[in-house]
Design a protein around this motif. Structure first.
Motif, PDB file in Angstrom:
ATOM      1  N   GLU A 190     -16.731  -3.292  -0.853  1.00 18.15           N
ATOM      2  CA  GLU A 190     -16.617  -1.957  -0.177  1.00 18.15           C
ATOM      3  C   GLU A 190     -15.959  -1.014  -0.889  1.00 18.15           C
ATOM      4  O   GLU A 190     -15.190  -1.212  -1.862  1.00 18.15           O
ATOM      5  CB  GLU A 190     -16.348  -2.323   1.232  1.00 18.15           C
ATOM      6  N   LYS A 221       0.716  -1.234  -0.024  1.00 16.82           N
ATOM      7  CA  LYS A 221       0.096  -0.047  -0.029  1.00 16.82           C
ATOM      8  C   LYS A 221       0.809   1.355   0.171  1.00 16.82           C
ATOM      9  O   LYS A 221       0.351   2.206  -0.539  1.00 16.82           O
ATOM     10  CB  LYS A 221      -0.848  -0.021   1.161  1.00 16.82           C
ATOM     11  N   MET A 279      -7.033   0.963   0.325  1.00 12.30           N
ATOM     12  CA  MET A 279      -6.891   2.252  -0.279  1.00 12.30           C
ATOM     13  C   MET A 279      -8.211   2.895  -0.221  1.00 12.30           C
ATOM     14  O   MET A 279      -9.407   2.290   0.001  1.00 12.30           O
ATOM     15  CB  MET A 279      -6.144   2.324  -1.558  1.00 12.30           C
ATOM     16  N   ASP A 280      -8.272   4.381  -0.382  1.00 13.26           N
ATOM     17  CA  ASP A 280      -9.606   5.098  -0.409  1.00 13.26           C
ATOM     18  C   ASP A 280     -10.272   4.574  -1.479  1.00 13.26           C
ATOM     19  O   ASP A 280      -9.826   4.663  -2.777  1.00 13.26           O
ATOM     20  CB  ASP A 280      -9.165   6.546  -0.598  1.00 13.26           C
ATOM     21  N   PRO A 281     -11.587   4.032  -1.527  1.00 18.55           N
ATOM     22  CA  PRO A 281     -12.300   3.547  -2.616  1.00 18.55           C
ATOM     23  C   PRO A 281     -12.611   4.639  -3.694  1.00 18.55           C
ATOM     24  O   PRO A 281     -12.609   4.192  -4.961  1.00 18.55           O
ATOM     25  CB  PRO A 281     -13.836   3.112  -1.940  1.00 18.55           C
ATOM     26  N   GLU A 282     -12.595   5.845  -3.513  1.00 24.05           N
ATOM     27  CA  GLU A 282     -12.783   6.838  -4.494  1.00 24.05           C
ATOM     28  C   GLU A 282     -11.366   6.771  -5.288  1.00 24.05           C
ATOM     29  O   GLU A 282     -11.569   7.474  -6.471  1.00 24.05           O
ATOM     30  CB  GLU A 282     -13.018   8.088  -3.709  1.00 24.05           C
ATOM     31  N   THR A 283     -10.255   6.416  -4.998  1.00 21.99           N
ATOM     32  CA  THR A 283      -8.914   6.838  -5.833  1.00 21.99           C
ATOM     33  C   THR A 283      -8.176   5.315  -5.687  1.00 21.99           C
ATOM     34  O   THR A 283      -7.154   5.391  -6.525  1.00 21.99           O
ATOM     35  CB  THR A 283      -8.011   7.668  -5.152  1.00 21.99           C
ATOM     36  N   ARG A 284      -8.937   4.311  -5.421  1.00 24.65           N
ATOM     37  CA  ARG A 284      -7.952   3.083  -5.649  1.00 24.65           C
ATOM     38  C   ARG A 284      -7.890   2.617  -7.131  1.00 24.65           C
ATOM     39  O   ARG A 284      -8.910   2.856  -7.935  1.00 24.65           O
ATOM     40  CB  ARG A 284      -8.761   1.891  -4.626  1.00 24.65           C
ATOM     41  N   ARG A 319      -7.624  -2.762  -1.588  1.00 20.46           N
ATOM     42  CA  ARG A 319      -8.831  -2.461  -0.824  1.00 20.46           C
ATOM     43  C   ARG A 319      -8.703  -1.526   0.607  1.00 20.46           C
ATOM     44  O   ARG A 319      -9.719  -1.028   0.589  1.00 20.46           O
ATOM     45  CB  ARG A 319      -9.385  -4.005   0.043  1.00 20.46           C
ATOM     46  N   ASN A 367       0.679   5.931  -7.192  1.00 23.34           N
ATOM     47  CA  ASN A 367      -0.530   6.380  -7.691  1.00 23.34           C
ATOM     48  C   ASN A 367      -1.014   5.816  -8.959  1.00 23.34           C
ATOM     49  O   ASN A 367      -0.968   6.336  -9.925  1.00 23.34           O
ATOM     50  CB  ASN A 367      -0.666   7.980  -7.649  1.00 23.34           C
ATOM     51  N   GLU A 380       0.575   3.999  -2.932  1.00 23.63           N
ATOM     52  CA  GLU A 380       0.042   5.387  -2.614  1.00 23.63           C
ATOM     53  C   GLU A 380       1.130   6.438  -3.180  1.00 23.63           C
ATOM     54  O   GLU A 380       0.953   7.523  -3.494  1.00 23.63           O
ATOM     55  CB  GLU A 380      -0.126   5.607  -1.161  1.00 23.63           C
TER      56      GLU A 380
END
Length: 226
Positions: free
Chosen positions: A226, A103, A141-146, A139, A110, A107
């Motif tokens: 999720e 992760k 990571m932020d769901p909006e940016t994964r 999983r 990106n 991150e």
């Protein structure tokens, strides 16, 4: 590969996994100008292949496979990050610890896409374990940016359980580059390639047999709950 990716991260455990498994797909991305980074889990230092005929031994194999890995990544024009795990032991690592390490890399990099092995359908325990950790890393990571995850299944009859793959990349147009990357792994290539044909040498017959076996790279899109 219709959508233009911004950065692709490939996560496999061994030198040569990237070449046998996804070199054609990687080449397609690089031809689009998409950066690709390989997070390689181990040096494959416990592998049984020592070259055909043998030119390595247990003591020299790690350095040889490291050099081969660098050469293959140069052939594919991709960045390499080595994770430093010991070959054949990733299954014994704490999955959450490995996931957190991955992760941190993800991150920083990106990526828009992560390519890894499909857990439980990738034959080798290291494949399954690192694939599971990679999926868990995304999983977390932020769901909006994964990133999207493409998972590669290579066990026998995996379609019986998983259905047909979502991504079917015919990479025959890139097969010469794929072969160059495979052959960069000199200690492993001939022993594997000669399994594709009855010929004992790396002849045109073996290249054609390899193209038939390796000319399609298939992946499943991982769906998170999720």
């Amino acid at each position: 590969m219709n959508k233009m990716e911004t950065h692709v991260v490939v996560i496999y455990p061994h030198p040569d996994d990237e070449s046998f498994g996804a070199a054609g797909t990687i080449t397609g991305f690089r031809e689009q100008g998409v950066p690709v980074t390989y997070l390689c889990g181990t040096l494959g230092e416990m592998g049984r292949n020592m070259g055909t005929p043998p030119f390595a031994n247990r003591e020299t194999l790690p350095d040889i496979r490291n050099e081969e890995l660098v050469n293959a990544c140069n052939t594919l024009d991709i960045d390499l990050r080595q994770l430093g795990y010991r070959d054949k032991t990733i299954e014994f690592e704490d999955k959450q610890d490995v996931a957190k390490t991955l992760k941190r890399h993800l991150e920083e990099l990106n990526p828009s896409l992560v390519v890894t092995h499909y857990p439980e359908y990738a034959i080798h325990p290291d494949h399954n374990a690192l694939g599971a950790a990679a999926v868990e890393a995304v999983r977390l990571m932020d769901p909006e940016t994964r990133p999207v995850v493409w998972a590669q299944a290579i066990s026998n009859d995996y379609t019986k359980d998983l259905g047909e793959p979502d991504i079917n990349n015919d990479i025959t147009a890139h097969f010469e580059r794929k072969m160059d990357a495979i052959l960069a792994h000199q200690s492993q290539a001939k022993g594997v390639m000669t399994q594709f044909s009855e010929s004992p040498s790396l002849s045109d017959d073996i290249f054609e047999a390899a193209k038939e076996r390796l000319g399609m790279e298939e992946f499943y899109v991982w769906h998170f709950s999720e």
